[in-house]
Design a protein around this motif. Structure first.
Motif, PDB file in Angstrom:
ATOM      1  N   PHE A  74       0.815  -1.327  -0.093  1.00 44.43           N
ATOM      2  CA  PHE A  74       0.048   0.012   0.218  1.00 44.43           C
ATOM      3  C   PHE A  74       0.847   1.075  -0.055  1.00 44.43           C
ATOM      4  N   LYS A  75       2.004   1.303   0.095  1.00 42.94           N
ATOM      5  CA  LYS A  75       3.286   2.307  -0.175  1.00 42.94           C
ATOM      6  C   LYS A  75       3.205   3.116   1.349  1.00 42.94           C
ATOM      7  N   ASP A  76       2.120   3.166   2.160  1.00 34.89           N
ATOM      8  CA  ASP A  76       1.905   3.845   3.348  1.00 34.89           C
ATOM      9  C   ASP A  76       1.144   3.225   4.279  1.00 34.89           C
ATOM     10  N   PHE A  77       0.906   3.947   5.405  1.00 38.70           N
ATOM     11  CA  PHE A  77       0.114   3.646   6.599  1.00 38.70           C
ATOM     12  C   PHE A  77      -1.265   3.448   6.287  1.00 38.70           C
ATOM     13  N   SER A  78      -1.692   4.019   5.035  1.00 42.69           N
ATOM     14  CA  SER A  78      -2.957   3.723   4.507  1.00 42.69           C
ATOM     15  C   SER A  78      -3.512   2.346   4.564  1.00 42.69           C
ATOM     16  N   PHE A  79      -2.883   1.168   4.692  1.00 46.20           N
ATOM     17  CA  PHE A  79      -3.409  -0.217   4.758  1.00 46.20           C
ATOM     18  C   PHE A  79      -4.285  -0.097   5.858  1.00 46.20           C
ATOM     19  N   ARG A  80      -4.082   0.428   7.094  1.00 42.23           N
ATOM     20  CA  ARG A  80      -4.790   0.597   8.283  1.00 42.23           C
ATOM     21  C   ARG A  80      -6.349   0.567   8.163  1.00 42.23           C
ATOM     22  N   ASP A  81      -6.850   1.151   7.207  1.00 40.22           N
ATOM     23  CA  ASP A  81      -8.384   1.289   6.840  1.00 40.22           C
ATOM     24  C   ASP A  81      -8.882   0.496   5.602  1.00 40.22           C
ATOM     25  N   ILE A 276      10.775  -4.951  18.979  1.00 42.38           N
ATOM     26  CA  ILE A 276      11.642  -4.325  20.074  1.00 42.38           C
ATOM     27  C   ILE A 276      11.183  -5.214  21.290  1.00 42.38           C
ATOM     28  N   ALA A 277      12.417  -5.386  22.079  1.00 44.31           N
ATOM     29  CA  ALA A 277      12.405  -5.986  23.186  1.00 44.31           C
ATOM     30  C   ALA A 277      12.303  -5.303  24.628  1.00 44.31           C
ATOM     31  N   SER A 278      11.564  -5.483  25.311  1.00 46.21           N
ATOM     32  CA  SER A 278      11.595  -4.986  26.833  1.00 46.21           C
ATOM     33  C   SER A 278      12.227  -6.171  27.569  1.00 46.21           C
ATOM     34  N   ASP A 279      12.105  -5.966  28.830  1.00 45.77           N
ATOM     35  CA  ASP A 279      12.571  -7.107  29.817  1.00 45.77           C
ATOM     36  C   ASP A 279      11.658  -8.352  29.506  1.00 45.77           C
ATOM     37  N   THR A 280      10.593  -8.151  29.395  1.00 46.32           N
ATOM     38  CA  THR A 280       9.565  -9.189  29.600  1.00 46.32           C
ATOM     39  C   THR A 280       8.817  -9.274  28.194  1.00 46.32           C
ATOM     40  N   HIS A 281       8.834  -8.614  27.249  1.00 42.63           N
ATOM     41  CA  HIS A 281       7.887  -8.810  26.311  1.00 42.63           C
ATOM     42  C   HIS A 281       8.498  -8.081  24.809  1.00 42.63           C
ATOM     43  N   LEU A 282       7.849  -8.669  23.731  1.00 41.54           N
ATOM     44  CA  LEU A 282       8.267  -8.358  22.333  1.00 41.54           C
ATOM     45  C   LEU A 282       6.938  -7.467  21.715  1.00 41.54           C
ATOM     46  N   THR A 283       7.208  -6.490  21.170  1.00 44.18           N
ATOM     47  CA  THR A 283       6.061  -5.412  20.259  1.00 44.18           C
ATOM     48  C   THR A 283       6.928  -5.231  19.122  1.00 44.18           C
ATOM     49  N   VAL A 284       6.276  -4.266  18.387  1.00 40.77           N
ATOM     50  CA  VAL A 284       6.830  -4.157  17.149  1.00 40.77           C
ATOM     51  C   VAL A 284       6.864  -2.576  16.839  1.00 40.77           C
ATOM     52  N   LEU A 285       7.577  -1.855  16.166  1.00 41.13           N
ATOM     53  CA  LEU A 285       7.657  -0.333  16.012  1.00 41.13           C
ATOM     54  C   LEU A 285       7.865  -0.276  14.365  1.00 41.13           C
ATOM     55  N   PHE A 286       7.310   0.747  13.492  1.00 41.22           N
ATOM     56  CA  PHE A 286       7.470   0.612  12.074  1.00 41.22           C
ATOM     57  C   PHE A 286       7.240   2.181  11.975  1.00 41.22           C
ATOM     58  N   SER A 287       7.733   2.534  10.620  1.00 41.56           N
ATOM     59  CA  SER A 287       7.555   3.779  10.013  1.00 41.56           C
ATOM     60  C   SER A 287       7.281   3.648   8.357  1.00 41.56           C
ATOM     61  N   GLU A 288       6.489   4.597   8.012  1.00 41.82           N
ATOM     62  CA  GLU A 288       6.456   4.712   6.332  1.00 41.82           C
ATOM     63  C   GLU A 288       7.509   5.302   5.892  1.00 41.82           C
ATOM     64  N   GLU A 289       8.599   5.892   6.712  1.00 44.19           N
ATOM     65  CA  GLU A 289       9.620   6.723   6.170  1.00 44.19           C
ATOM     66  C   GLU A 289      10.869   5.934   5.838  1.00 44.19           C
ATOM     67  N   ARG A 290      10.814   5.538   4.472  1.00 44.94           N
ATOM     68  CA  ARG A 290      11.994   4.675   3.819  1.00 44.94           C
ATOM     69  C   ARG A 290      13.365   5.120   4.049  1.00 44.94           C
ATOM     70  N   ARG A 291      13.311   6.364   4.319  1.00 42.18           N
ATOM     71  CA  ARG A 291      14.852   7.112   4.579  1.00 42.18           C
ATOM     72  C   ARG A 291      15.378   6.486   5.802  1.00 42.18           C
ATOM     73  N   LEU A 292      14.459   6.056   6.724  1.00 35.94           N
ATOM     74  CA  LEU A 292      14.943   5.472   8.023  1.00 35.94           C
ATOM     75  C   LEU A 292      15.893   4.060   7.717  1.00 35.94           C
ATOM     76  N   VAL A 293      15.695   3.552   6.646  1.00 37.39           N
ATOM     77  CA  VAL A 293      16.776   2.400   6.175  1.00 37.39           C
ATOM     78  C   VAL A 293      17.090   2.338   4.877  1.00 37.39           C
ATOM     79  N   SER A 294      17.663   3.887   4.429  1.00 37.50           N
ATOM     80  CA  SER A 294      18.172   4.135   3.364  1.00 37.50           C
ATOM     81  C   SER A 294      19.662   3.384   3.158  1.00 37.50           C
ATOM     82  N   PRO A 295      20.397   3.250   2.104  1.00 39.09           N
ATOM     83  CA  PRO A 295      21.754   2.511   2.182  1.00 39.09           C
ATOM     84  C   PRO A 295      22.591   3.182   2.961  1.00 39.09           C
TER      85      PRO A 295
END
Length: 438
Positions: A74-81, A276-295
């Motif tokens: 979907f290219k962005d967070f619009s998949f939510r809806d 992402i890991a806390s002391d006791t649990h795993l959750t997920v973090l994400f972004s539609e900003e591709r530049r966060l993982v640019s080469p």
């Protein structure tokens, strides 16, 4: 091609998998917590829901792959809806197959139950609400292991077709466990043992948490114990880390506590999605900003290589390692030149070279590839850890400060974890409510 019966070799493999996961004894209350299916929240259509603590080691990585694929589609967070049941089912099946595919299996063994043990019990049956979430049944673990069966497939297309046609089995009780057994069976117990540097069960015998080996297996297809880049020599032991840049990333509060060093392959994955890991649990973090993982820029590559010679995270290396660092970066590394640079970078003759001095000398004034402002979205699959007891995505506005001094706030584990990836980050979360990582 598929087999309905269990050849003796597969029976032995499943017994080995049982011991690998649970150790010598399976505690019924821990087994019960793991005995849920894959089902989506009625409130957040693209978010898997977790019934109780424990199976986040499977659910969080699967959710991360679901989000990664939805962002690509979907290219962005619009998949939510836009997510409906068809997209839910397709996304879940594709995520499971992608995780299996990373195991580089020669043949895929899909573990299943062909009895009423796996019949879904909807929440409608229990409390009248209108969700299709499967509710675990109380069952003796011995009976479960006695009744599991195996299909085998030569390729992932066959697995995808099977899961698509049997989506109810994935969502039914034990769907998570059956998938976990399928991953390990397909990977092969012998290969997992070779990759792992621990004798401990993959599911903690006391608390029921998934081990780092299990988390790494789900994210990368390799059941390694450590989260640094490549293998490292520690006291003469070759300890296996992350082999290459991963599709999705991983960051942890354990790095803040200095219990581990997360390498660049996990911190800078191919897609802007992190478990992402806390002391006791795993959750997920994400972004539609591709530049966060640019080469990687040259400077970022240099930081990664420099840190690989600094396993304790001191931000300096022994001066004797300078030639190795220069050589790894394809810079001039002749002994005469190295000696000149040693004297310049270590002018007080302390025998160490600081990372900042190294970067200023060889990679000055390079702009970062990371934007200063971006949006982050957080997912926690436990309803009780969400506002109003309902699973939903939590949105935050992030800014990277220019200051080199980061604010340390141990009462805010979310910020503490994020600072292991972005040291100078600040995040303003929607409604001024910081989402829970526990």
């Amino acid at each position: 091609m598929m087999a309905e019966t269990l050849p003796s070799a597969i029976e032995q493999e499943l017994l080995g998998i049982k011991n690998l996961l649970w150790g010598n004894e399976i505690k019924p209350e821990i087994f019960k917590r793991w005995s849920q299916g894959f089902y989506f929240s009625s409130n957040e259509k693209s978010a898997l829901e977790q019934a109780e603590g424990g199976p986040c080691a499977i659910l969080a990585p699967v959710e991360a792959f679901i989000i990664k694929n939805l962002l690509l589609e979907f290219k962005d967070f619009s998949f939510r809806d836009k997510v409906n049941e068809d997209i839910q089912n397709r996304s879940l099946v594709n995520a499971l197959c992608e995780i299996l595919g990373q195991c580089n299996a020669k043949k895929y063994y899909i573990v299943y139950l062909d009895s009423d043990l796996s019949d879904p019990v909807s929440k409608t049956d229990l409390n009248g609400d209108n969700t299709s979430a499967a509710t675990p049944l109380v069952i003796d673990p011995c009976r479960f292991h006695n009744e599991i069966k195996v299909h085998h497939f030569q390729c992932l297309d066959g697995v995808n077709k099977y899961y698509t046609e049997n989506i109810a089995k994935i969502k039914a009780p034990y769907g998570v466990l059956l998938f976990l057994y399928s991953v390990i069976a397909s990977k092969g117990l012998e290969q997992i043992t070779l990759e792992s540097d621990t004798q401990d069960p993959f599911i903690d015998e006391t608390y029921g948490y998934g081990s780092q080996n299990l988390i790494n297996l789900m994210i990368t297809g390799r059941a390694t114990t450590y989260v640094w880049d490549h293998d490292q020599d520690v006291g003469g032991l070759k300890l296996k880390g992350v082999e290459k840049q991963s599709q999705i990333g991983f960051i942890t509060i354990m790095e803040y506590h200095r219990y581990c060093t997360v390498g660049s392959f996990f911190k800078n994955p191919i897609h802007p999605v992190w478990v992402i890991a806390s002391d006791t649990h795993l959750t997920v973090l994400f972004s539609e900003e591709r530049r966060l993982v640019s080469p990687e820029t040259k400077c970022e590559q240099a930081k990664r290589v420099f840190k690989s010679f600094d396993p304790y995270g001191n931000n300096f290396i022994s001066a004797d390692k300078l030639q190795d660092v220069l050589n790894a970066l394809d810079l001039v590394s002749e002994p005469e030149y190295v000696n000149i640079m040693k004297k310049k970078l270590d002018n007080e003759n302390l025998g160490i070279i600081l990372m900042n001095a190294f970067l200023d000398e060889f990679f000055p004034r390079e702009d970062s590839s990371t934007p200063d402002m971006f949006t982050l979205v957080h997912y926690n699959g436990l309803p009780q850890s969400n506002v109003n007891g309902q699973v939903h995505f939590h949105i935050g506005s992030a800014i990277l400060l220019e200051s080199d001094i980061k604010s340390v706030c141990e009462s805010n584990p979310m910020l503490t974890i994020l600072q292991t990836k972005w040291p100078n980050i600040e995040v303003t979360w929607c409604d001024n409510i910081t989402p829970s990582v526990n």
